[in-house]
Scaffold this active site. Structure first.
Site, PDB file in Angstrom:
ATOM      1  N   SER A  60      -1.377   5.888 -13.735  1.00  0.00           N
ATOM      2  CA  SER A  60      -2.261   5.809 -14.919  1.00  0.00           C
ATOM      3  C   SER A  60      -2.847   4.429 -15.219  1.00  0.00           C
ATOM      4  O   SER A  60      -3.633   4.303 -16.148  1.00  0.00           O
ATOM      5  CB  SER A  60      -1.567   6.319 -16.205  1.00  0.00           C
ATOM      6  OG  SER A  60      -1.505   7.733 -16.214  1.00  0.00           O
ATOM      7  N   THR A  61      -2.448   3.394 -14.458  1.00  0.00           N
ATOM      8  CA  THR A  61      -2.909   2.051 -14.843  1.00  0.00           C
ATOM      9  C   THR A  61      -4.179   1.600 -14.119  1.00  0.00           C
ATOM     10  O   THR A  61      -4.614   0.463 -14.278  1.00  0.00           O
ATOM     11  CB  THR A  61      -1.811   0.980 -14.610  1.00  0.00           C
ATOM     12  OG1 THR A  61      -1.546   0.866 -13.205  1.00  0.00           O
ATOM     13  CG2 THR A  61      -0.540   1.355 -15.348  1.00  0.00           C
ATOM     14  N   TYR A  92      -7.265   5.432 -15.022  1.00  0.00           N
ATOM     15  CA  TYR A  92      -6.852   6.043 -16.301  1.00  0.00           C
ATOM     16  C   TYR A  92      -6.556   5.019 -17.402  1.00  0.00           C
ATOM     17  O   TYR A  92      -6.210   5.398 -18.522  1.00  0.00           O
ATOM     18  CB  TYR A  92      -5.651   6.979 -16.077  1.00  0.00           C
ATOM     19  CG  TYR A  92      -6.009   8.322 -15.469  1.00  0.00           C
ATOM     20  CD1 TYR A  92      -7.305   8.611 -15.083  1.00  0.00           C
ATOM     21  CD2 TYR A  92      -5.041   9.309 -15.282  1.00  0.00           C
ATOM     22  CE1 TYR A  92      -7.633   9.835 -14.518  1.00  0.00           C
ATOM     23  CE2 TYR A  92      -5.366  10.543 -14.732  1.00  0.00           C
ATOM     24  CZ  TYR A  92      -6.658  10.797 -14.351  1.00  0.00           C
ATOM     25  OH  TYR A  92      -6.979  12.019 -13.800  1.00  0.00           O
ATOM     26  N   ASP A 142       0.868  -1.176   0.000  1.00  0.00           N
ATOM     27  CA  ASP A 142       0.000   0.000   0.000  1.00  0.00           C
ATOM     28  C   ASP A 142       0.909   1.231   0.000  1.00  0.00           C
ATOM     29  O   ASP A 142       1.742   1.377   0.903  1.00  0.00           O
ATOM     30  CB  ASP A 142      -0.867  -0.053   1.264  1.00  0.00           C
ATOM     31  CG  ASP A 142      -1.822   1.115   1.375  1.00  0.00           C
ATOM     32  OD1 ASP A 142      -1.630   2.142   0.681  1.00  0.00           O
ATOM     33  OD2 ASP A 142      -2.759   1.012   2.189  1.00  0.00           O
ATOM     34  N   ILE A 143       0.747   2.078  -0.970  1.00  0.00           N
ATOM     35  CA  ILE A 143       1.625   3.251  -1.110  1.00  0.00           C
ATOM     36  C   ILE A 143       1.553   4.163   0.132  1.00  0.00           C
ATOM     37  O   ILE A 143       2.532   4.811   0.475  1.00  0.00           O
ATOM     38  CB  ILE A 143       1.273   4.038  -2.406  1.00  0.00           C
ATOM     39  CG1 ILE A 143       2.339   5.070  -2.747  1.00  0.00           C
ATOM     40  CG2 ILE A 143      -0.091   4.708  -2.326  1.00  0.00           C
ATOM     41  CD1 ILE A 143       3.481   4.555  -3.522  1.00  0.00           C
ATOM     42  N   ASP A 165      -4.997   8.267  -5.061  1.00  0.00           N
ATOM     43  CA  ASP A 165      -5.256   9.642  -4.633  1.00  0.00           C
ATOM     44  C   ASP A 165      -6.144   9.668  -3.378  1.00  0.00           C
ATOM     45  O   ASP A 165      -5.817  10.321  -2.373  1.00  0.00           O
ATOM     46  CB  ASP A 165      -5.965  10.353  -5.800  1.00  0.00           C
ATOM     47  CG  ASP A 165      -5.732  11.848  -5.807  1.00  0.00           C
ATOM     48  OD1 ASP A 165      -4.965  12.334  -4.961  1.00  0.00           O
ATOM     49  OD2 ASP A 165      -6.326  12.522  -6.669  1.00  0.00           O
ATOM     50  N   GLY A 217      -8.861   5.697  -5.929  1.00  0.00           N
ATOM     51  CA  GLY A 217      -7.620   4.947  -6.052  1.00  0.00           C
ATOM     52  C   GLY A 217      -6.530   5.438  -5.111  1.00  0.00           C
ATOM     53  O   GLY A 217      -6.779   5.718  -3.933  1.00  0.00           O
TER      54      GLY A 217
HETATM   55  P1  ADP Z   1      -4.756   6.467 -12.184  1.00  0.00           P
HETATM   56  O1  ADP Z   1      -5.968   7.355 -12.076  1.00  0.00           O
HETATM   57  O2  ADP Z   1      -3.475   7.252 -12.442  1.00  0.00           O
HETATM   58  O3  ADP Z   1      -4.959   5.344 -13.139  1.00  0.00           O
HETATM   59  P2  ADP Z   1      -5.315   4.857  -9.795  1.00  0.00           P
HETATM   60  O4  ADP Z   1      -5.118   5.319  -8.410  1.00  0.00           O
HETATM   61  O5  ADP Z   1      -6.715   4.642 -10.288  1.00  0.00           O
HETATM   62  O6  ADP Z   1      -4.503   5.893 -10.720  1.00  0.00           O
HETATM   63  O7  ADP Z   1      -4.524   3.500 -10.029  1.00  0.00           O
HETATM   64  C1  ADP Z   1      -3.133   3.390 -10.208  1.00  0.00           C
HETATM   65  C2  ADP Z   1      -2.648   2.033  -9.686  1.00  0.00           C
HETATM   66  O8  ADP Z   1      -2.527   2.107  -8.271  1.00  0.00           O
HETATM   67  C3  ADP Z   1      -3.572   0.851  -9.949  1.00  0.00           C
HETATM   68  O9  ADP Z   1      -2.760  -0.278 -10.247  1.00  0.00           O
HETATM   69  C4  ADP Z   1      -4.279   0.649  -8.610  1.00  0.00           C
HETATM   70  O10 ADP Z   1      -4.676  -0.689  -8.422  1.00  0.00           O
HETATM   71  C5  ADP Z   1      -3.160   0.976  -7.658  1.00  0.00           C
HETATM   72  N1  ADP Z   1      -3.552   1.362  -6.279  1.00  0.00           N
HETATM   73  C6  ADP Z   1      -4.776   1.744  -5.799  1.00  0.00           C
HETATM   74  N2  ADP Z   1      -4.697   2.027  -4.473  1.00  0.00           N
HETATM   75  C7  ADP Z   1      -3.404   1.832  -4.118  1.00  0.00           C
HETATM   76  C8  ADP Z   1      -2.677   1.940  -2.889  1.00  0.00           C
HETATM   77  N3  ADP Z   1      -3.262   2.306  -1.759  1.00  0.00           N
HETATM   78  N4  ADP Z   1      -1.343   1.651  -2.905  1.00  0.00           N
HETATM   79  C9  ADP Z   1      -0.722   1.276  -4.041  1.00  0.00           C
HETATM   80  N5  ADP Z   1      -1.346   1.153  -5.228  1.00  0.00           N
HETATM   81  C10 ADP Z   1      -2.662   1.415  -5.257  1.00  0.00           C
END
Ligand code: ADP
Length: 177
Positions: A124-125, A128, A16-17, A40, A38
């Site tokens: 973006s994956t 987006y 988890d980021i 953000d 996501g």
């Molecule tokens: P974008 O709008 O740029 O596509 P997203 O947040 O929708 O960004 O998704 C980008 C990636 O991050 C996806 O692979 C998603 O599964 C992943 N993701 C979502 N939440 C988290 C988190 N808490 N930590 C790490 N990766 C995450």
């Protein structure tokens, strides 16, 4: 999976980021810098309201392909770098170039702010819809290029993958064999 490039370590982990103990956490932001879903949403929820308050000070948000830096609120990071990746629209709208630029701008901001370690989500994956195979190659190649251009500027670049499937793809790219 880990790859050493001069003095910089590149690694891919599943996680988890918002939980990373690292100098800079990168947010997959939108160009309004107004929070969202996501990554953000998770960053703003875990980091607290101060992050959005700082984002609001960037009038007009942030153009696609660029990044802005704020404090990290309650996260265990020193700073958050809000990077705006492109929305995938078939591939003929400079998506690859803009994604590369989002990574490069983030790395540049980290170095300018004397941050030595940085964690990226897979920009973006998600919402987006940028194809993962393509996006991950751009992410890793852009980071490798940056390391060759700025030897010793960073100690660690970590790719934080949300799913085991994503980790597999990134790990393959970091495997030098
Ligand atoms: P974008 O709008 O740029 O596509 P997203 O947040 O929708 O960004 O998704 C980008 C990636 O991050 C996806 O692979 C998603 O599964 C992943 N993701 C979502 N939440 C988290 C988190 N808490 N930590 C790490 N990766 C995450």
């Amino acid at each position: 999976m880990t790859l050493n490039l001069g003095e910089t370590r590149l690694e891919a982990v599943q996680g988890d980021i918002t939980q990373q103990e690292i100098d800079a956490v990168v947010n997959a932001a939108n160009s309004a810098l107004a929070g969202g879903g996501g990554v953000d949403g998770a960053i703003h929820r875990a980091g607290g309201a101060s992050i959005l308050a700082e984002c609001r000070q960037f009038k007009g948000g942030c153009p696609t392909g660029q990044a802005r830096i704020t404090g990290a609120g309650n996260l265990r990071a020193k700073k958050i770098i809000h990077a705006v990746g492109p929305v995938w629209d078939g591939g003929g709208h400079r998506e690859s170039e803009l994604l590369c630029s989002a990574y490069r701008s983030s790395l540049q901001l980290a170095v300018e702010n004397e941050l030595r370690s940085i964690a990226f989500p897979s920009i973006s994956t998600g919402a987006y819809r940028f194809p993962l195979e393509k996006a991950s190659k751009i992410a890793v190649d852009t980071c490798k290029d940056f390391c060759s251009e700025h030897p010793g500027a960073l100690d660690l670049i970590r790719f934080v993958c949300f799913s085991a499937r994503d980790l597999k793809v990134y790990s393959k790219l970091l495997n030098p064999l």
